[in-house]
Design an enzyme around this catalytic site. Structure first.
Site, PDB file in Angstrom:
ATOM      1  N   ASN A  70       0.864  -1.180   0.000  1.00  0.00           N
ATOM      2  CA  ASN A  70       0.000   0.000   0.000  1.00  0.00           C
ATOM      3  C   ASN A  70       0.900   1.228   0.000  1.00  0.00           C
ATOM      4  OD1 ASN A  70      -1.757   2.064   0.527  1.00  0.00           O
ATOM      5  ND2 ASN A  70      -2.409   1.331   2.545  1.00  0.00           N
ATOM      6  N   TRP A  71       0.967   1.888  -1.153  1.00  0.00           N
ATOM      7  CA  TRP A  71       1.871   3.043  -1.261  1.00  0.00           C
ATOM      8  C   TRP A  71       1.310   4.293  -0.596  1.00  0.00           C
ATOM      9  CZ3 TRP A  71       5.228   3.744  -6.262  1.00  0.00           C
ATOM     10  CH2 TRP A  71       6.103   2.649  -6.363  1.00  0.00           C
ATOM     11  N   LYS A  72       0.052   4.233  -0.183  1.00  0.00           N
ATOM     12  CA  LYS A  72      -0.595   5.403   0.438  1.00  0.00           C
ATOM     13  C   LYS A  72      -0.400   6.623  -0.473  1.00  0.00           C
ATOM     14  CE  LYS A  72      -0.107   3.098   4.808  1.00  0.00           C
ATOM     15  NZ  LYS A  72      -0.007   3.149   6.248  1.00  0.00           N
TER      16      LYS A  72
ATOM     17  N   HIS B 208      -9.494   1.115   5.063  1.00  0.00           N
ATOM     18  CA  HIS B 208      -8.208   1.256   5.763  1.00  0.00           C
ATOM     19  C   HIS B 208      -8.412   2.207   6.951  1.00  0.00           C
ATOM     20  CE1 HIS B 208      -4.071   2.363   6.604  1.00  0.00           C
ATOM     21  NE2 HIS B 208      -3.702   1.279   5.926  1.00  0.00           N
TER      22      HIS B 208
ATOM     23  N   GLU C 172      -6.744   4.563   8.005  1.00  0.00           N
ATOM     24  CA  GLU C 172      -6.496   5.978   7.702  1.00  0.00           C
ATOM     25  C   GLU C 172      -7.717   6.608   7.039  1.00  0.00           C
ATOM     26  OE1 GLU C 172      -2.767   5.358   5.694  1.00  0.00           O
ATOM     27  OE2 GLU C 172      -1.850   4.838   7.609  1.00  0.00           O
TER      28      GLU C 172
ATOM     29  N   GLU D 233      -5.062  -4.981  10.513  1.00  0.00           N
ATOM     30  CA  GLU D 233      -4.028  -3.969  10.725  1.00  0.00           C
ATOM     31  C   GLU D 233      -4.293  -3.232  12.040  1.00  0.00           C
ATOM     32  OE1 GLU D 233      -2.159  -2.830   6.663  1.00  0.00           O
ATOM     33  OE2 GLU D 233      -3.761  -1.436   7.122  1.00  0.00           O
TER      34      GLU D 233
ATOM     35  N   GLY E  57       2.956   2.134  10.756  1.00  0.00           N
ATOM     36  CA  GLY E  57       3.965   3.184  10.642  1.00  0.00           C
ATOM     37  C   GLY E  57       4.705   3.477  11.938  1.00  0.00           C
TER      38      GLY E  57
ATOM     39  N   SER F 148       3.731  -2.303  10.205  1.00  0.00           N
ATOM     40  CA  SER F 148       5.177  -2.392  10.430  1.00  0.00           C
ATOM     41  C   SER F 148       5.791  -3.731  10.010  1.00  0.00           C
ATOM     42  CB  SER F 148       5.520  -2.074  11.897  1.00  0.00           C
ATOM     43  OG  SER F 148       5.186  -0.735  12.186  1.00  0.00           O
TER      44      SER F 148
ATOM     45  N   GLY G 130       2.989  -1.194   4.194  1.00  0.00           N
ATOM     46  CA  GLY G 130       3.002   0.236   3.896  1.00  0.00           C
ATOM     47  C   GLY G 130       4.411   0.690   3.526  1.00  0.00           C
ATOM     48  N   GLY G 131       5.075   1.354   4.465  1.00  0.00           N
ATOM     49  CA  GLY G 131       6.380   1.962   4.215  1.00  0.00           C
ATOM     50  C   GLY G 131       7.387   1.069   3.509  1.00  0.00           C
TER      51      GLY G 131
HETATM   52  P1  13P Z   1       3.271   0.251   7.569  1.00  0.00           P
HETATM   53  O1  13P Z   1       3.750  -1.027   6.943  1.00  0.00           O
HETATM   54  O2  13P Z   1       3.992   1.465   7.083  1.00  0.00           O
HETATM   55  O3  13P Z   1       3.200   0.137   9.062  1.00  0.00           O
HETATM   56  O4  13P Z   1       1.739   0.470   7.070  1.00  0.00           O
HETATM   57  C1  13P Z   1       0.846  -0.573   7.143  1.00  0.00           C
HETATM   58  C2  13P Z   1      -0.374  -0.204   6.412  1.00  0.00           C
HETATM   59  O5  13P Z   1      -1.118   0.679   6.810  1.00  0.00           O
HETATM   60  C3  13P Z   1      -0.658  -0.930   5.153  1.00  0.00           C
HETATM   61  O6  13P Z   1      -1.951  -0.695   4.725  1.00  0.00           O
END
Ligand code: 13P
Length: 257
Positions: A19-21, A104, A106, A174, A180, A219, A240-241
């Site tokens: 997920n590149w957000k 998600h 967020e 999640e 993050g 993470s 994510g990251g």
């Molecule tokens: P991180 O891997 O950066 O913690 O993010 C997880 C995430 O929200 C994937 O959707």
């Protein structure tokens, strides 16, 4: 005593999705090409997907030839109309996506999305022929007060409609506090939640619920991927990251070699 009935269900093929957000421009296309090559070379026994910002779906279409699927990060519940700034499931599909992340945390936090709205989006995704990757997860406050299972099961119940199948739906657990933050739940905590989700899925969707993939996200890094992916009922990762670089994402995919 009769021998226990042998399950004829095949274990679902794991999915590692990035997920590149809100990250990435056309300048990121080189990195993603490296990522695709690393995946092809790794011969990993999982499906791999990148969910870039919607603006990058069409420029990334070539990845599909390398076996890397594409997904969106959200969609509107309607297929078209007067909804300034929104993108529909049909549009994501048209731009090259085969899946979309929905609900998600967020989006639930920044856009106050409710389970009911997420459910409507899941229906829209299915209607457009997209795989819905529906996210659930508890806040730190909810975990500390012992409400984790209650929270994720309520999200699962409220955000999916009857009739979902393993082919059109994936769940992502999640924990909000792990996203993050560099923090991850213990293996026992992950197993507890994934087991509870599996039971709820089987109760509601039968065999389809038994085959539905449940991803872990929060993470995930090359250093912890193998341990997390080995947990029973963890059928892949939502990253994510660490999905932004070929090196880290490749390190996570390696958990399936
Ligand atoms: P991180 O891997 O950066 O913690 O993010 C997880 C995430 O929200 C994937 O959707």
């Amino acid at each position: 005593m009769a021998a226990p009935k042998k399950s004829t269900l095949k274990a679902p093929k794991p999915l590692v999705a990035g997920n590149w957000k809100m990250n990435g421009t056309k300048a990121s296309l080189g990195e993603v090409k490296k990522l695709a090559s690393a995946f092809v070379k790794s011969k990993a026994k999982c499906e791999v997907m990148i969910c870039p910002p919607a603006t990058l779906l069409a420029p990334m279409k070539a990845l599909k030839a390398k076996g890397v699927a594409l997904g969106g990060q959200d969609c509107h519940a309607a297929s078209s109309g007067a909804h300034t700034g929104d993108v529909s499931a049909t549009m994501l599909k048209d731009a090259g996506a085969s899946a979309v992340i929905l609900g998600h945390s967020e989006r639930r936090a920044d856009h106050l999305e409710t389970d009911k709205q997420v459910k409507a989006k899941v229906a829209a995704a299915h209607g457009a022929g997209l795989l819905a990757i529906m996210c659930v997860g508890e806040s730190l406050k909810q975990r500390k007060s012992g409400d984790t299972l209650k929270v994720v099961k309520a999200q699962l119940r409220g955000s999916l409609m009857d009739g979902c199948t393993a082919k059109n739906t994936v769940i992502a657990y999640e924990p909000v506090w792990a996203i993050g933050s560099g923090l991850t739940p213990t293996v026992a905590q992950v197993e507890e939640v994934h087991t509870a989700l599996r039971k709820a899925l089987v109760r509601r969707f039968g065999d389809e619920g038994a085959k539905m993939r449940i991803l872990y996200g929060g993470s995930v890094k090359p250093a912890n991927a193998a341990e997390l992916m080995a947990v029973p009922n963890v059928n892949g990762a939502l990253v994510g990251g660490a999905s932004l670089t070929a090196k880290d994402f490749g390190g996570i995919v390696k958990a399936y070699t």
